[in-house]
Write a protein that holds these residues in place. Structure first.
Motif, PDB file in Angstrom:
ATOM      1  N   GLY A 148       0.793  -1.195   0.047  1.00  0.00           N
ATOM      2  CA  GLY A 148      -0.077  -0.034   0.113  1.00  0.00           C
ATOM      3  C   GLY A 148       0.830   1.263   0.093  1.00  0.00           C
ATOM      4  N   LYS A 149       1.911   1.165   0.572  1.00  0.00           N
ATOM      5  CA  LYS A 149       2.730   2.478   0.711  1.00  0.00           C
ATOM      6  C   LYS A 149       3.509   2.808  -0.622  1.00  0.00           C
ATOM      7  CE  LYS A 149       6.760   4.380   3.366  1.00  0.00           C
ATOM      8  NZ  LYS A 149       7.672   4.176   4.405  1.00  0.00           N
ATOM      9  N   HIS A 150       3.754   1.546  -1.347  1.00  0.00           N
ATOM     10  CA  HIS A 150       4.143   2.138  -2.680  1.00  0.00           C
ATOM     11  C   HIS A 150       3.344   2.232  -3.768  1.00  0.00           C
ATOM     12  CE1 HIS A 150       4.902   0.233  -6.767  1.00  0.00           C
ATOM     13  NE2 HIS A 150       6.144   0.563  -6.716  1.00  0.00           N
ATOM     14  N   ASP A 151       2.021   1.474  -3.595  1.00  0.00           N
ATOM     15  CA  ASP A 151       1.087   2.085  -4.551  1.00  0.00           C
ATOM     16  C   ASP A 151       0.491   3.275  -4.187  1.00  0.00           C
ATOM     17  OD1 ASP A 151       1.491  -0.525  -5.643  1.00  0.00           O
ATOM     18  OD2 ASP A 151      -0.190  -1.404  -4.455  1.00  0.00           O
ATOM     19  N   ALA A 152       0.423   3.828  -3.071  1.00  0.00           N
ATOM     20  CA  ALA A 152       0.001   5.328  -2.738  1.00  0.00           C
ATOM     21  C   ALA A 152       0.498   6.524  -3.752  1.00  0.00           C
ATOM     22  CB  ALA A 152       0.353   5.344  -1.225  1.00  0.00           C
ATOM     23  N   ARG A 153       1.862   5.995  -4.274  1.00  0.00           N
ATOM     24  CA  ARG A 153       2.507   7.161  -4.951  1.00  0.00           C
ATOM     25  C   ARG A 153       1.775   7.249  -6.548  1.00  0.00           C
ATOM     26  NH1 ARG A 153       7.898   5.402  -8.045  1.00  0.00           N
ATOM     27  NH2 ARG A 153       7.135   3.363  -8.499  1.00  0.00           N
ATOM     28  N   TRP A 154       1.138   6.099  -6.944  1.00  0.00           N
ATOM     29  CA  TRP A 154       0.436   6.146  -8.097  1.00  0.00           C
ATOM     30  C   TRP A 154      -1.183   6.844  -7.837  1.00  0.00           C
ATOM     31  CZ3 TRP A 154       3.725   5.131 -11.609  1.00  0.00           C
ATOM     32  CH2 TRP A 154       4.881   4.171 -11.276  1.00  0.00           C
ATOM     33  N   THR A 155      -1.173   8.330  -8.140  1.00  0.00           N
ATOM     34  CA  THR A 155      -2.278   9.128  -7.832  1.00  0.00           C
ATOM     35  C   THR A 155      -2.969   9.323  -9.123  1.00  0.00           C
ATOM     36  OG1 THR A 155      -1.070  10.935  -7.558  1.00  0.00           O
ATOM     37  CG2 THR A 155      -1.613   9.708  -5.555  1.00  0.00           C
TER      38      THR A 155
END
Length: 140
Positions: free
Chosen positions: A52-59
């Motif tokens: 989730g932390k990694h994926d949070a950057r794809w906004t």
């Protein structure tokens, strides 16, 4: 779809200490498409670090674009697709692939479908986590 899925994680050496090159291998029976998708999402998180932390950057819908790219890749390998159509689908897939995500790595059509579905799960989780972070925590 059925079969076995393997997840390889960094392992521990003697005494529970992380040891470079050590691995833990888990074999999971996957008897349905849903099992395959969930197994792939676990692999993405555990083996690739796409949590989730990694994926949070794809906004900006990059995870959706990646899923669309993989769906187009899967379509290009269909039984009734001529060469020209397949090439057009592959070119569109490259257009949808997020620019900061490295190169599109195509697999088999079934594998690309599984990867696309797992990316859609990642996008849903990213959205749910973003919404929950926006809500104030009420204290009594």
């Amino acid at each position: 779809m059925s079969g076995r899925g393997r997840i390889v994680l960094p392992g521990e050496g003697p005494g529970g200490q992380d040891e470079p090159g050590a691995q833990r291998v888990y074999t999971i029976e996957a008897g349905s498409g849903v099992d395959q998708v969930l197994l792939e999402r676990v692999r993405q998180v555990c083996a690739e670090g796409f949590d989730g932390k990694h994926d949070a950057r794809w906004t900006s819908d990059e995870l959706i674009g990646a899923a669309i790219a993989l769906l187009l890749s899967a379509m290009s390998g269909g039984h009734d697709v001529d060469d020209a159509t397949a090439e057009g689908l592959i070119e569109m897939a490259r257009d949808f692939w997020p620019s900061g995500a490295g190169e599109l790595k195509r697999k088999t059509p079934d594998r690309d479908l599984v990867r696309a579905a797992a990316l859609l799960l990642a996008e849903l989780d990213r959205r749910y986590l973003a919404r929950s972070a926006e809500r104030p925590v009420l204290q009594s």
